[in-house]
Design a protein around this motif. Structure first.
Motif, PDB file in Angstrom:
ATOM      1  N   PHE A  74       6.120 -17.850   5.239  1.00  0.00           N
ATOM      2  CA  PHE A  74       4.875 -17.264   4.706  1.00  0.00           C
ATOM      3  C   PHE A  74       4.382 -16.100   5.575  1.00  0.00           C
ATOM      4  O   PHE A  74       3.802 -15.151   5.049  1.00  0.00           O
ATOM      5  CB  PHE A  74       3.798 -18.332   4.507  1.00  0.00           C
ATOM      6  N   LYS A  75       4.631 -16.167   6.878  1.00  0.00           N
ATOM      7  CA  LYS A  75       4.249 -15.016   7.724  1.00  0.00           C
ATOM      8  C   LYS A  75       4.987 -13.759   7.270  1.00  0.00           C
ATOM      9  O   LYS A  75       4.428 -12.667   7.249  1.00  0.00           O
ATOM     10  CB  LYS A  75       4.542 -15.318   9.198  1.00  0.00           C
ATOM     11  N   GLN A  76       6.278 -13.924   6.898  1.00  0.00           N
ATOM     12  CA  GLN A  76       7.060 -12.785   6.387  1.00  0.00           C
ATOM     13  C   GLN A  76       6.462 -12.285   5.066  1.00  0.00           C
ATOM     14  O   GLN A  76       6.368 -11.075   4.843  1.00  0.00           O
ATOM     15  CB  GLN A  76       8.515 -13.213   6.133  1.00  0.00           C
ATOM     16  N   ILE A  77       6.089 -13.229   4.204  1.00  0.00           N
ATOM     17  CA  ILE A  77       5.515 -12.869   2.901  1.00  0.00           C
ATOM     18  C   ILE A  77       4.176 -12.154   3.097  1.00  0.00           C
ATOM     19  O   ILE A  77       3.902 -11.128   2.476  1.00  0.00           O
ATOM     20  CB  ILE A  77       5.355 -14.126   2.013  1.00  0.00           C
ATOM     21  N   PHE A  78       3.340 -12.684   3.997  1.00  0.00           N
ATOM     22  CA  PHE A  78       2.035 -12.061   4.274  1.00  0.00           C
ATOM     23  C   PHE A  78       2.231 -10.646   4.825  1.00  0.00           C
ATOM     24  O   PHE A  78       1.519  -9.723   4.447  1.00  0.00           O
ATOM     25  CB  PHE A  78       1.228 -12.889   5.281  1.00  0.00           C
ATOM     26  N   ALA A  80       4.767  -8.609   4.428  1.00  0.00           N
ATOM     27  CA  ALA A  80       5.252  -7.700   3.374  1.00  0.00           C
ATOM     28  C   ALA A  80       4.102  -7.305   2.452  1.00  0.00           C
ATOM     29  O   ALA A  80       3.997  -6.148   2.029  1.00  0.00           O
ATOM     30  CB  ALA A  80       6.368  -8.365   2.581  1.00  0.00           C
ATOM     31  N   SER A  81       3.207  -8.263   2.139  1.00  0.00           N
ATOM     32  CA  SER A  81       2.062  -7.997   1.262  1.00  0.00           C
ATOM     33  C   SER A  81       1.091  -7.018   1.925  1.00  0.00           C
ATOM     34  O   SER A  81       0.583  -6.089   1.284  1.00  0.00           O
ATOM     35  CB  SER A  81       1.320  -9.298   0.943  1.00  0.00           C
ATOM     36  N   LEU A  82       0.867  -7.222   3.221  1.00  0.00           N
ATOM     37  CA  LEU A  82      -0.053  -6.359   3.971  1.00  0.00           C
ATOM     38  C   LEU A  82       0.477  -4.925   4.028  1.00  0.00           C
ATOM     39  O   LEU A  82      -0.276  -3.963   3.884  1.00  0.00           O
ATOM     40  CB  LEU A  82      -0.238  -6.916   5.394  1.00  0.00           C
ATOM     41  N   LYS A  83       1.793  -4.806   4.211  1.00  0.00           N
ATOM     42  CA  LYS A  83       2.445  -3.491   4.266  1.00  0.00           C
ATOM     43  C   LYS A  83       2.231  -2.747   2.946  1.00  0.00           C
ATOM     44  O   LYS A  83       1.955  -1.546   2.934  1.00  0.00           O
ATOM     45  CB  LYS A  83       3.942  -3.695   4.518  1.00  0.00           C
ATOM     46  N   LEU A  84       2.342  -3.485   1.847  1.00  0.00           N
ATOM     47  CA  LEU A  84       2.147  -2.921   0.510  1.00  0.00           C
ATOM     48  C   LEU A  84       0.698  -2.443   0.350  1.00  0.00           C
ATOM     49  O   LEU A  84       0.432  -1.378  -0.193  1.00  0.00           O
ATOM     50  CB  LEU A  84       2.452  -4.011  -0.533  1.00  0.00           C
ATOM     51  N   GLN A  85      -0.243  -3.261   0.858  1.00  0.00           N
ATOM     52  CA  GLN A  85      -1.664  -2.925   0.761  1.00  0.00           C
ATOM     53  C   GLN A  85      -1.975  -1.685   1.608  1.00  0.00           C
ATOM     54  O   GLN A  85      -2.763  -0.837   1.198  1.00  0.00           O
ATOM     55  CB  GLN A  85      -2.485  -4.122   1.264  1.00  0.00           C
ATOM     56  N   GLN A  86      -1.334  -1.600   2.774  1.00  0.00           N
ATOM     57  CA  GLN A  86      -1.555  -0.445   3.657  1.00  0.00           C
ATOM     58  C   GLN A  86      -1.016   0.832   3.036  1.00  0.00           C
ATOM     59  O   GLN A  86      -1.640   1.881   3.110  1.00  0.00           O
ATOM     60  CB  GLN A  86      -0.905  -0.694   5.027  1.00  0.00           C
TER      61      GLN A  86
ATOM     62  N   ASN B  61      14.154  -7.350 -10.590  1.00  0.00           N
ATOM     63  CA  ASN B  61      12.876  -7.113  -9.905  1.00  0.00           C
ATOM     64  C   ASN B  61      12.074  -6.001 -10.579  1.00  0.00           C
ATOM     65  O   ASN B  61      12.592  -4.910 -10.804  1.00  0.00           O
ATOM     66  CB  ASN B  61      13.147  -6.735  -8.443  1.00  0.00           C
ATOM     67  N   THR B  62      10.826  -6.302 -10.917  1.00  0.00           N
ATOM     68  CA  THR B  62       9.972  -5.303 -11.577  1.00  0.00           C
ATOM     69  C   THR B  62       8.843  -4.818 -10.660  1.00  0.00           C
ATOM     70  O   THR B  62       8.020  -4.010 -11.078  1.00  0.00           O
ATOM     71  CB  THR B  62       9.320  -5.922 -12.842  1.00  0.00           C
ATOM     72  N   GLY B  63       8.820  -5.309  -9.398  1.00  0.00           N
ATOM     73  CA  GLY B  63       7.777  -4.895  -8.468  1.00  0.00           C
ATOM     74  C   GLY B  63       6.485  -5.665  -8.651  1.00  0.00           C
ATOM     75  O   GLY B  63       6.441  -6.554  -9.497  1.00  0.00           O
ATOM     76  N   PRO B  64       5.437  -5.387  -7.889  1.00  0.00           N
ATOM     77  CA  PRO B  64       5.269  -4.242  -6.984  1.00  0.00           C
ATOM     78  C   PRO B  64       6.148  -4.260  -5.722  1.00  0.00           C
ATOM     79  O   PRO B  64       6.322  -3.203  -5.106  1.00  0.00           O
ATOM     80  CB  PRO B  64       3.790  -4.316  -6.556  1.00  0.00           C
ATOM     81  N   PHE B  65       6.685  -5.382  -5.312  1.00  0.00           N
ATOM     82  CA  PHE B  65       7.556  -5.353  -4.133  1.00  0.00           C
ATOM     83  C   PHE B  65       8.796  -4.523  -4.458  1.00  0.00           C
ATOM     84  O   PHE B  65       9.389  -4.696  -5.534  1.00  0.00           O
ATOM     85  CB  PHE B  65       7.970  -6.769  -3.733  1.00  0.00           C
ATOM     86  N   ASP B  66       9.185  -3.636  -3.539  1.00  0.00           N
ATOM     87  CA  ASP B  66      10.407  -2.861  -3.769  1.00  0.00           C
ATOM     88  C   ASP B  66      11.645  -3.722  -3.472  1.00  0.00           C
ATOM     89  O   ASP B  66      11.547  -4.795  -2.890  1.00  0.00           O
ATOM     90  CB  ASP B  66      10.399  -1.549  -2.960  1.00  0.00           C
TER      91      ASP B  66
END
Lengths: 95, 95
Positions: A74-78, A80-86, B61-66
């Motif tokens: 989950f730390k990896q998932i969080f 990746a999500s934060l990177k997307l938000q940034q 994969n349709t995203g938003p994650f690349d």
């Protein structure tokens, strides 16, 4: 390959697709939260909220993955999500 | 905190729980596959199968994650699953 093994592999494929679907759904919600926070001028990263989410997940974890593995995944998932938000925030500033 | 933000956070919690559920369901199936392969004397790790699973996930994969992020996250999930299967194999040998 035995038919039993084939059936389990098909099940694994289906589960992978579920995980993919939920990961991307999570990313969408994180983007929505990012947009809202940006609009309201709230600081985006909240380490307390992240620790609370991890603690909750470990509390309800029934395995077979142990708590340490769940935390690590989950730390990896969080992250990746934060990177997307940034990235979304940077793109908003460039407009 | 606004009610809109609260609603999104509740949705995020629900999604986290779905991901947790599917990760552990995946671990169970990987353990079943491990037991079956052990019984049939098949080599456990199959890098071709792992690459095929990653390629399929990126294709749908349709995203938003690349695609790169999806590959990275699933590689972590696969590695954790494999570790669990290896532990199970070691435990079987110790019995």
């Amino acid at each position: 390959m035995t038919s039993q093994l084939e059936a389990l592999r098909r099940e694994l494929d289906r589960i992978n697709e579920e995980i993919l679907k939920w990961l991307n759904r999570r990313a969408e919600v994180v983007q929505e939260i990012g947009r809202l926070k940006l609009k309201q001028g709230i600081n985006r990263f909240d380490p307390v909220r992240e620790r609370e989410m991890l603690d909750h997940l470990v509390r309800i974890n029934t395995g077979p993955f142990d708590d340490q593995t769940i935390r690590a995944l989950f730390k990896q998932i969080f992250a990746a999500s934060l990177k997307l938000q940034q990235k979304q925030h940077e793109d908003a500033l460039l407009v």
